[in-house]
Design an enzyme around this catalytic site. Structure first.
Site, PDB file in Angstrom:
ATOM      1  N   ASP A 195       0.835  -1.206   0.000  1.00 41.83           N
ATOM      2  CA  ASP A 195       0.000   0.000   0.000  1.00 41.83           C
ATOM      3  C   ASP A 195       0.867   1.253   0.000  1.00 41.83           C
ATOM      4  O   ASP A 195       0.545   2.241   0.652  1.00 41.83           O
ATOM      5  CB  ASP A 195      -0.937  -0.002   1.213  1.00 41.83           C
ATOM      6  N   ASP A 211       2.315   2.255   8.089  1.00 46.08           N
ATOM      7  CA  ASP A 211       1.132   1.442   7.763  1.00 46.08           C
ATOM      8  C   ASP A 211       1.513   0.116   7.114  1.00 46.08           C
ATOM      9  O   ASP A 211       1.373  -0.088   5.911  1.00 46.08           O
ATOM     10  CB  ASP A 211       0.160   2.220   6.864  1.00 46.08           C
TER      11      ASP A 211
END
Length: 258
Positions: A195, A211
């Site tokens: 991501d 993240d």
């Protein structure tokens, strides 16, 4: 732990020493996402000196909220609290089911989130092992992950937040860093972030990638699609900023051939 005692401990962690402070944004968000399991977990970490106090909210989302705080020694920390009941359940289950590192998947939603939290902790450790700069993981328990705080009092900005202040040379350096991170993870760490974007890169004495919950290993049947996603996101973003970027197909072929 008795309910009244637990509530007092959590309120102390949130710095709510006066009733009027319960109108604060911190309290409102905490009251929304801190169920009993979360409160008991935070209290456990509090009694062990891992979280002394939570000061504010860094980010909020469907899956988790991130808070800033300090530990018992006064060190700044980031505390990621996953929601034990989330609309992201199906996505989380699919990622976990495809990860060969994860064995039995519990049917209970809360326990599934505990596995998801542990997975991010392990992903951070693995990224550090292969020399990718990330927030250092400190400890996890149940649905709470304590990490290094990136910033100095104020959270470090995301690339997206400061892109107007950067010149082409800055973007070129950031592109090189990000592509090296993708290559190092894939080739040396047998791993992919999954991501990568301008929203998941902090700028603080250099870039820091955040993240890592969806990150996984190369053996995962989803890893190739996640690698393609990272390459496409990075090449597209930096190309729009005037950087002489790699050709997507050539770069993908290079990574898969080596």
């Amino acid at each position: 732990m008795r309910e009244e005692s637990l509530e007092r401990e959590i309120e102390a962690m949130l710095g709510l020493r006066e009733r009027r402070q319960k109108d604060s944004e911190l309290y409102k968000i905490a009251n929304e996402v801190f169920d009993r399991t979360t409160k008991e977990t935070l209290a456990y970490l509090h009694r062990r000196g891992k979280i002394e106090e939570l000061y504010g909210v860094i980010s909020t989302g469907k899956e988790a909220n991130v808070f800033t705080g300090v530990d018992a020694e006064g060190n700044e920390i980031a505390v990621k609290v996953y929601r034990t009941y989330t609309t992201e359940f199906r996505r989380i289950w699919e990622y976990l089911a495809a990860d060969p590192r994860v064995g039995y998947l519990p049917k209970d939603m809360r326990k599934l989130i505990f596995v998801w939290t542990r997975r991010e902790f392990k992903n951070l450790q693995r990224a550090i092992k292969y020399a990718v700069r990330v927030p250092e993981p400190i400890i996890f328990r149940n649905n709470v992950l304590v990490m290094e705080f990136i910033g100095d009092g104020t959270p470090a900005p995301r690339l997206k937040d400061v892109e107007r202040e950067l010149d082409r040379g800055d973007f070129e350096e950031l592109y090189d860093f990000t592509m090296r991170a993708i290559e190092r993870l894939w080739r040396r760490g047998d791993m992919v972030h999954g991501d990568l974007s301008e929203y998941n890169i902090l700028l603080w004495d250099g870039p820091v990638i955040i993240d890592w919950s969806q990150a996984t290993v190369k053996r995962n049947r989803m890893s190739l699609e996640l690698l393609k996603r990272d390459l496409r996101n990075v090449i597209t973003y930096f190309g729009r900023k005037g950087v002489d970027v790699d050709d997507f197909d050539e770069k993908l072929h290079e990574l898969l051939e080596r």
